[in-house]
Design a protein around this motif. Structure first.
Motif, PDB file in Angstrom:
ATOM      1  N   THR A 165      35.100  62.883 -48.448  1.00  0.00           N
ATOM      2  CA  THR A 165      35.249  61.931 -47.350  1.00  0.00           C
ATOM      3  C   THR A 165      35.891  62.534 -46.112  1.00  0.00           C
ATOM      4  O   THR A 165      36.076  61.838 -45.122  1.00  0.00           O
ATOM      5  CB  THR A 165      36.071  60.717 -47.814  1.00  0.00           C
ATOM      6  OG1 THR A 165      37.342  61.173 -48.286  1.00  0.00           O
ATOM      7  CG2 THR A 165      35.342  59.948 -48.901  1.00  0.00           C
TER       8      THR A 165
ATOM      9  N   SER B  49      30.553  62.150 -46.614  1.00  0.00           N
ATOM     10  CA  SER B  49      30.065  60.838 -46.206  1.00  0.00           C
ATOM     11  C   SER B  49      30.581  60.451 -44.825  1.00  0.00           C
ATOM     12  O   SER B  49      30.168  59.442 -44.272  1.00  0.00           O
ATOM     13  CB  SER B  49      30.490  59.777 -47.231  1.00  0.00           C
ATOM     14  OG  SER B  49      31.895  59.728 -47.334  1.00  0.00           O
ATOM     15  N   ASN B  50      31.476  61.239 -44.279  1.00  0.00           N
ATOM     16  CA  ASN B  50      32.015  61.003 -42.937  1.00  0.00           C
ATOM     17  C   ASN B  50      31.764  62.221 -42.069  1.00  0.00           C
ATOM     18  O   ASN B  50      31.920  63.357 -42.514  1.00  0.00           O
ATOM     19  CB  ASN B  50      33.520  60.731 -42.995  1.00  0.00           C
ATOM     20  CG  ASN B  50      33.842  59.448 -43.726  1.00  0.00           C
ATOM     21  OD1 ASN B  50      33.210  58.430 -43.508  1.00  0.00           O
ATOM     22  ND2 ASN B  50      34.823  59.504 -44.608  1.00  0.00           N
TER      23      ASN B  50
ATOM     24  N   TYR C 272      26.748  55.180 -48.329  1.00  0.00           N
ATOM     25  CA  TYR C 272      27.209  54.686 -47.034  1.00  0.00           C
ATOM     26  C   TYR C 272      27.998  55.787 -46.343  1.00  0.00           C
ATOM     27  O   TYR C 272      28.518  56.703 -46.989  1.00  0.00           O
ATOM     28  CB  TYR C 272      28.062  53.424 -47.187  1.00  0.00           C
ATOM     29  CG  TYR C 272      29.189  53.576 -48.173  1.00  0.00           C
ATOM     30  CD1 TYR C 272      30.442  54.022 -47.774  1.00  0.00           C
ATOM     31  CD2 TYR C 272      28.995  53.290 -49.521  1.00  0.00           C
ATOM     32  CE1 TYR C 272      31.473  54.183 -48.677  1.00  0.00           C
ATOM     33  CE2 TYR C 272      30.021  53.447 -50.435  1.00  0.00           C
ATOM     34  CZ  TYR C 272      31.256  53.885 -50.016  1.00  0.00           C
ATOM     35  OH  TYR C 272      32.267  54.050 -50.925  1.00  0.00           O
ATOM     36  N   GLY C 273      28.077  55.702 -45.030  1.00  0.00           N
ATOM     37  CA  GLY C 273      28.784  56.729 -44.284  1.00  0.00           C
ATOM     38  C   GLY C 273      29.275  56.216 -42.947  1.00  0.00           C
ATOM     39  O   GLY C 273      28.938  55.113 -42.517  1.00  0.00           O
ATOM     40  N   THR C 274      30.078  57.052 -42.315  1.00  0.00           N
ATOM     41  CA  THR C 274      30.638  56.738 -41.011  1.00  0.00           C
ATOM     42  C   THR C 274      30.483  57.948 -40.105  1.00  0.00           C
ATOM     43  O   THR C 274      30.792  59.071 -40.504  1.00  0.00           O
ATOM     44  CB  THR C 274      32.129  56.374 -41.129  1.00  0.00           C
ATOM     45  OG1 THR C 274      32.264  55.274 -42.028  1.00  0.00           O
ATOM     46  CG2 THR C 274      32.719  56.012 -39.783  1.00  0.00           C
TER      47      THR C 274
ATOM     48  N   LYS D  58      31.704  59.312 -36.422  1.00  0.00           N
ATOM     49  CA  LYS D  58      32.570  59.183 -35.248  1.00  0.00           C
ATOM     50  C   LYS D  58      31.840  59.854 -34.088  1.00  0.00           C
ATOM     51  O   LYS D  58      31.532  61.040 -34.146  1.00  0.00           O
ATOM     52  CB  LYS D  58      33.911  59.873 -35.514  1.00  0.00           C
ATOM     53  CG  LYS D  58      34.885  59.811 -34.367  1.00  0.00           C
ATOM     54  CD  LYS D  58      36.188  60.534 -34.749  1.00  0.00           C
ATOM     55  CE  LYS D  58      37.215  60.467 -33.655  1.00  0.00           C
ATOM     56  NZ  LYS D  58      38.460  61.196 -34.059  1.00  0.00           N
TER      57      LYS D  58
ATOM     58  N   PHE E  19      32.503  54.311 -33.488  1.00  0.00           N
ATOM     59  CA  PHE E  19      32.183  54.591 -34.886  1.00  0.00           C
ATOM     60  C   PHE E  19      30.906  53.872 -35.268  1.00  0.00           C
ATOM     61  O   PHE E  19      30.767  52.670 -35.027  1.00  0.00           O
ATOM     62  CB  PHE E  19      33.319  54.149 -35.810  1.00  0.00           C
ATOM     63  CG  PHE E  19      34.493  55.080 -35.806  1.00  0.00           C
ATOM     64  CD1 PHE E  19      34.582  56.112 -36.725  1.00  0.00           C
ATOM     65  CD2 PHE E  19      35.507  54.922 -34.875  1.00  0.00           C
ATOM     66  CE1 PHE E  19      35.663  56.977 -36.718  1.00  0.00           C
ATOM     67  CE2 PHE E  19      36.596  55.780 -34.856  1.00  0.00           C
ATOM     68  CZ  PHE E  19      36.670  56.811 -35.784  1.00  0.00           C
TER      69      PHE E  19
ATOM     70  N   SER F  92      28.821  52.968 -38.571  1.00  0.00           N
ATOM     71  CA  SER F  92      28.860  52.915 -40.033  1.00  0.00           C
ATOM     72  C   SER F  92      27.505  52.438 -40.526  1.00  0.00           C
ATOM     73  O   SER F  92      26.834  51.646 -39.863  1.00  0.00           O
ATOM     74  CB  SER F  92      29.956  51.956 -40.506  1.00  0.00           C
ATOM     75  OG  SER F  92      31.213  52.425 -40.101  1.00  0.00           O
ATOM     76  N   TRP F  93      27.116  52.915 -41.687  1.00  0.00           N
ATOM     77  CA  TRP F  93      25.823  52.540 -42.229  1.00  0.00           C
ATOM     78  C   TRP F  93      25.878  52.466 -43.745  1.00  0.00           C
ATOM     79  O   TRP F  93      26.727  53.088 -44.383  1.00  0.00           O
ATOM     80  CB  TRP F  93      24.721  53.504 -41.785  1.00  0.00           C
ATOM     81  CG  TRP F  93      25.018  54.955 -42.083  1.00  0.00           C
ATOM     82  CD1 TRP F  93      25.576  55.854 -41.233  1.00  0.00           C
ATOM     83  CD2 TRP F  93      24.801  55.652 -43.309  1.00  0.00           C
ATOM     84  NE1 TRP F  93      25.716  57.072 -41.854  1.00  0.00           N
ATOM     85  CE2 TRP F  93      25.247  56.975 -43.132  1.00  0.00           C
ATOM     86  CE3 TRP F  93      24.279  55.294 -44.545  1.00  0.00           C
ATOM     87  CZ2 TRP F  93      25.190  57.931 -44.149  1.00  0.00           C
ATOM     88  CZ3 TRP F  93      24.218  56.243 -45.554  1.00  0.00           C
ATOM     89  CH2 TRP F  93      24.667  57.543 -45.346  1.00  0.00           C
TER      90      TRP F  93
ATOM     91  N   VAL G 240      22.969  49.596 -39.947  1.00  0.00           N
ATOM     92  CA  VAL G 240      23.982  50.178 -39.073  1.00  0.00           C
ATOM     93  C   VAL G 240      24.838  49.102 -38.401  1.00  0.00           C
ATOM     94  O   VAL G 240      24.322  48.070 -37.969  1.00  0.00           O
ATOM     95  CB  VAL G 240      23.279  51.024 -37.979  1.00  0.00           C
ATOM     96  CG1 VAL G 240      24.279  51.592 -36.991  1.00  0.00           C
ATOM     97  CG2 VAL G 240      22.446  52.133 -38.606  1.00  0.00           C
ATOM     98  N   THR G 241      26.133  49.386 -38.322  1.00  0.00           N
ATOM     99  CA  THR G 241      27.034  48.607 -37.480  1.00  0.00           C
ATOM    100  C   THR G 241      27.741  49.566 -36.543  1.00  0.00           C
ATOM    101  O   THR G 241      27.891  50.756 -36.846  1.00  0.00           O
ATOM    102  CB  THR G 241      28.083  47.824 -38.305  1.00  0.00           C
ATOM    103  OG1 THR G 241      28.834  48.728 -39.088  1.00  0.00           O
ATOM    104  CG2 THR G 241      27.423  46.784 -39.182  1.00  0.00           C
TER     105      THR G 241
END
Length: 155
Positions: A50, A69-70, A92-94, A96, A136, A138-139, A148-149
């Motif tokens: 992470t 995942s990030n 899921y991931g993020t 930046k 950011f 996120s998905w 996606v958000t």
């Protein structure tokens, strides 16, 4: 903390048992431990690292999900993000996203049909535009789409 493969404690105990009859009890324990290690190593572990990794800024940005995942990227121009590779349903991931000192950069998605953005339709996000702005993305992947958000202005 990264998940690492566990190393077996000895060669296959069935092969060495013939030479070490007196150690059968110890070999049985080793066999059980090795069986457990094999079960752990055989798991299709998507317990990802992470730590935020830095993606290479390029016209088309690539993300190998098996590395973490990030991720983060500083946009040096208008860019597109390719779908992360090595994902399975439920991952899921993020991401930046940082605007460079110029700002006003855009980020689109390659294969927009596979990116579904909340309140934005397929394949579009509107980033913060100020120089140095941090957003950011996120998905979660459902096996077909990246849902996606976007969280904006974390600066």
């Amino acid at each position: 903390m990264p998940i690492k493969k566990i190393v077996r404690t000895s060669p296959d105990p069935i092969l060495v048992a013939e030479r070490f009859d007196q150690a059968q009890g110890a070999l049985a324990k080793i066999a059980h431990i090795n069986w457990l290690i094999d079960q752990i190593n055989a798991e299709d572990s998507h317990n990802k690292i992470t730590t935020f990794i830095t993606l290479t800024d390029a016209p088309d940005i690539a993300w190998d999900y098996s590395l973490s995942s990030n991720a983060q990227v500083t946009l040096g121009g208008n860019r597109t993000l390719a779908a992360p590779t090595n994902v399975v349903s439920g991952d899921y991931g993020t991401l930046k996203v940082i605007q460079d000192a110029t700002g006003n950069r855009t980020l689109g998605f390659i294969g927009t049909a596979n990116f579904k953005v909340v309140n934005g339709g397929a394949g579009a996000v509107t980033l913060s535009t100020a120089a140095g702005a941090v957003d950011f993305i996120s998905w979660v992947y459902d096996g077909t789409d990246f849902n996606v958000t976007l969280g904006k202005e974390f600066n």
